[in-house]
Design an enzyme around this catalytic site. Structure first.
Site, short mmCIF file in Angstrom:
data_model
loop_
_atom_site.label_atom_id
_atom_site.label_comp_id
_atom_site.label_asym_id
_atom_site.label_seq_id
_atom_site.Cartn_x
_atom_site.Cartn_y
_atom_site.Cartn_z
N GLY A 13 42.69 94.26 59.61
CA GLY A 13 42.71 92.80 59.55
C GLY A 13 43.53 92.32 58.36
O GLY A 13 42.98 92.09 57.29
N ALA A 41 44.31 86.51 55.49
CA ALA A 41 44.20 85.86 54.18
C ALA A 41 43.44 86.74 53.19
O ALA A 41 43.76 86.78 52.01
CB ALA A 41 43.49 84.51 54.33
N LEU A 42 42.44 87.45 53.70
CA LEU A 42 41.59 88.26 52.82
C LEU A 42 42.08 89.70 52.75
O LEU A 42 42.40 90.21 51.68
CB LEU A 42 40.14 88.18 53.34
CG LEU A 42 39.05 88.81 52.50
CD1 LEU A 42 37.79 87.95 52.51
CD2 LEU A 42 38.72 90.21 53.01
N GLY A 43 42.18 90.36 53.92
CA GLY A 43 42.60 91.77 53.92
C GLY A 43 44.03 91.93 53.41
O GLY A 43 44.34 92.89 52.70
N ASN A 97 31.36 88.28 55.94
CA ASN A 97 30.26 87.36 55.68
C ASN A 97 29.04 87.70 56.52
O ASN A 97 29.14 88.41 57.52
CB ASN A 97 30.70 85.93 56.03
CG ASN A 97 31.48 85.29 54.91
OD1 ASN A 97 31.12 85.41 53.75
ND2 ASN A 97 32.57 84.63 55.26
N LYS A 131 24.56 85.01 49.00
CA LYS A 131 25.81 84.37 49.45
C LYS A 131 25.53 83.37 50.56
O LYS A 131 26.20 82.35 50.69
CB LYS A 131 26.84 85.42 49.89
CG LYS A 131 28.19 84.75 50.13
CD LYS A 131 29.41 85.62 49.96
CE LYS A 131 30.67 84.75 49.91
NZ LYS A 131 31.76 85.26 50.71
N ASN A 183 26.85 79.69 51.97
CA ASN A 183 27.57 79.65 53.26
C ASN A 183 26.85 78.86 54.33
O ASN A 183 27.49 78.16 55.12
CB ASN A 183 27.80 81.09 53.77
CG ASN A 183 29.06 81.70 53.16
OD1 ASN A 183 29.93 80.99 52.68
ND2 ASN A 183 29.15 83.02 53.18
N ASN A 228 29.21 75.77 55.20
CA ASN A 228 29.99 76.10 56.40
C ASN A 228 29.47 75.32 57.60
O ASN A 228 30.25 74.75 58.36
CB ASN A 228 29.94 77.61 56.67
CG ASN A 228 30.95 78.38 55.84
OD1 ASN A 228 32.14 78.23 56.00
ND2 ASN A 228 30.46 79.21 54.93
#
Lengths: 320, 320
Positions: free
Chosen positions: B17, B20-22, B112, B199, B203, B207
């Site tokens: 993946g 944006a993160l990976g 998440n 977390k 979230n 979210n």
């Protein structure tokens, strides 16, 4: 039009709020021969010139002449004052009611939610307050022009201090009789508070979710998740009723669910208000039941969740 | 780049993946000298030709050449496989993970929600699963083009059966060390499940409400009603954590509220996914905590309300 039950035959009715609801019931009463006085705001000029036009599934009719007012001080004192405003306008009642209602007369509150009769009984003394729950599907489509789509029944119940159940009085019976003469189905409730909680079983889930999720009743019932949520919310309303000592059995909830599944796809009144940019009756329908339950030590967490969501949406849209 | 703590110096990393993160963390690791293998889908052609471009508040950099793959079978077996997919794609993991991770290697789950490590431990045996919670504000703005806006810290914790708290192993320490070498702040948690519930304190309210009410974090904190609802939801998360034997004190909740008030106006990742028509991580963030608490006999009614609302919205928008 006046039968033996009727103690005052030339009974005067006042309608506060000549919209989809007040205009419809007021017109039906006048059509049946009662002396009806309509308070209007934006539609005053049109209605005082051209009267009311009612398109109804039970038959269209026009009232070319109605007694229209835009100032409560010009109205005669009336035997029965029908409060057909939205609860969001109830701050006007201390000005409107005292000059209008006869000593010993009746204020009939055709509004949604909880606690409205209690507030009104503080405003007018020596007056009987009757609560009415309308099962009416009706829209105002233009000035003085009302379209009655479906239903129309009213459940009437006497208001007593602390909402103690009350035997039926002669007064509630003549009001019921007048409406029935005008072709409106009436159901008499000896427990007004139970009737109000029962109506909330429908109003809280469908009005709230229709606004928050931008959805019609059929969409809410087709989706498995909102179908569950609606039932959870109905159970919370029943838990709220229980804090007032009122029992709403599961069979009542199942009936409401089945009834809604069979209804035509329906945009709730709160959703219509929201779409039209009008204030929502969040306090009467959500805030008051929450506070009543909380005062008895009960939390209604899902109703509270929706209450805060709706307050946010109305604040942001400038319709709080 | 490899220090004395490091048992394998030519450690191979795989990124599942590359978004944006990976893409961000993988690029940082490669920039620090690690051997990183990126699995891509839509951006494969672009990235295998042109590499990655990282715009970062800590300094922009480009990686003109990266080891890009669009087929997991072409990838070498890696010491550490980083799962940086959205949880909505976890149905792919039984195909992706077994061929990719070395016997005795590590799967690092940067996702998440709750329960993800448990599922992964069922897919790969003789492999250590580590959970990572990312505090990262980063977007993919084009093919192979990532914009890192703020934060970046990762909290790492070992997964053990039943999420029993675990002492830190050598393995988690070398992974932590590699990330720190790459300039990423690492916090080590001995209780992964507590870290995950903590977390969720952020979230779940932000979210969820950002999607349901179409709102940024600052709007949710400025309005008195959503401010209350956010805190009520945080308390329900703490109640959920308690069913797992984890204590989240009120001081933690107050810290999260204050921290969010001070944040720049922020569109949550779930809201961005919703606006872009991508699937939402409703099951990982809402469904799994609800089911975990329910299995322990606890209801989380407001979280349940939002879960059903979000499921309705994603179903209707065809992004379930």
């Amino acid at each position: 039009m006046c039968d033996s039950l009727t103690p005052v035959c030339d009974r005067k009715y006042a309608i506060l709020g000549t919209g989809a609801l007040g205009g419809f019931y007021g017109a039906k009463l006048q059509q049946a021969g009662y002396d009806v006085h309509f308070l209007l705001k934006s539609d005053y000029e049109h209605v005082s010139k051209s009267g009311l036009l009612i398109e109804s599934k039970d038959g269209d009719f026009t009232l070319p002449q109605v007694k229209a007012y835009n100032d409560v001080e010009q109205m005669p004192q009336c035997d029965v004052v029908i409060v057909a405003l939205k609860t969001t306008q109830n701050h006007l009642l201390p000005k409107l009611l005292p000059p209008l209602v006869k000593d010993g007369g009746v204020v009939l509150v055709l509004q949604n939610g909880l606690g409205v009769e209690e507030d009104i009984s503080q405003i007018v003394k020596n007056v009987q307050v009757i609560g009415g729950l309308c099962f009416l599907c009706s829209n105002k489509v233009g000035a003085g022009h009302i379209r009655h789509l479906d239903y129309g029944k009213i459940t009437l119940g006497e208001y007593t201090p602390k909402y103690d159940p009350a035997p039926l009085t002669e007064r509630i019976q003549y009001v019921a009789n007048d409406f029935e003469t005008a072709g409106i189905t009436i159901e008499l409730a000896t427990d007004l508070l139970l009737a109000r909680w029962q109506k909330l079983v429908w109003n809280i889930p469908y009005n709230g979710l229709s606004v928050i999720l931008n959805a019609r009743t059929d969409e809410l019932m087709t989706d498995a998740h909102t179908r569950i949520l609606v039932e959870q919310l109905m159970n919370e309303v029943a838990a709220g009723a229980k804090t007032s000592g009122r029992v709403i059995p599961d069979s009542f909830i199942q009936t409401m669910l089945n009834y809604t599944v069979k209804m035509k796809p329906y945009r709730t009144s709160m959703k219509i208000d929201y779409d039209e940019g009008r204030p929502l009756e969040v306090e009467a329908i959500f805030g008051n039941p929450l506070r009543k339950a909380q005062a008895a030590g009960a939390n209604l967490p899902q109703i509270s969740c929706m209450y805060h969501q709706l307050k946010f949406l109305t604040q942001r849209n400038g319709i709080a």
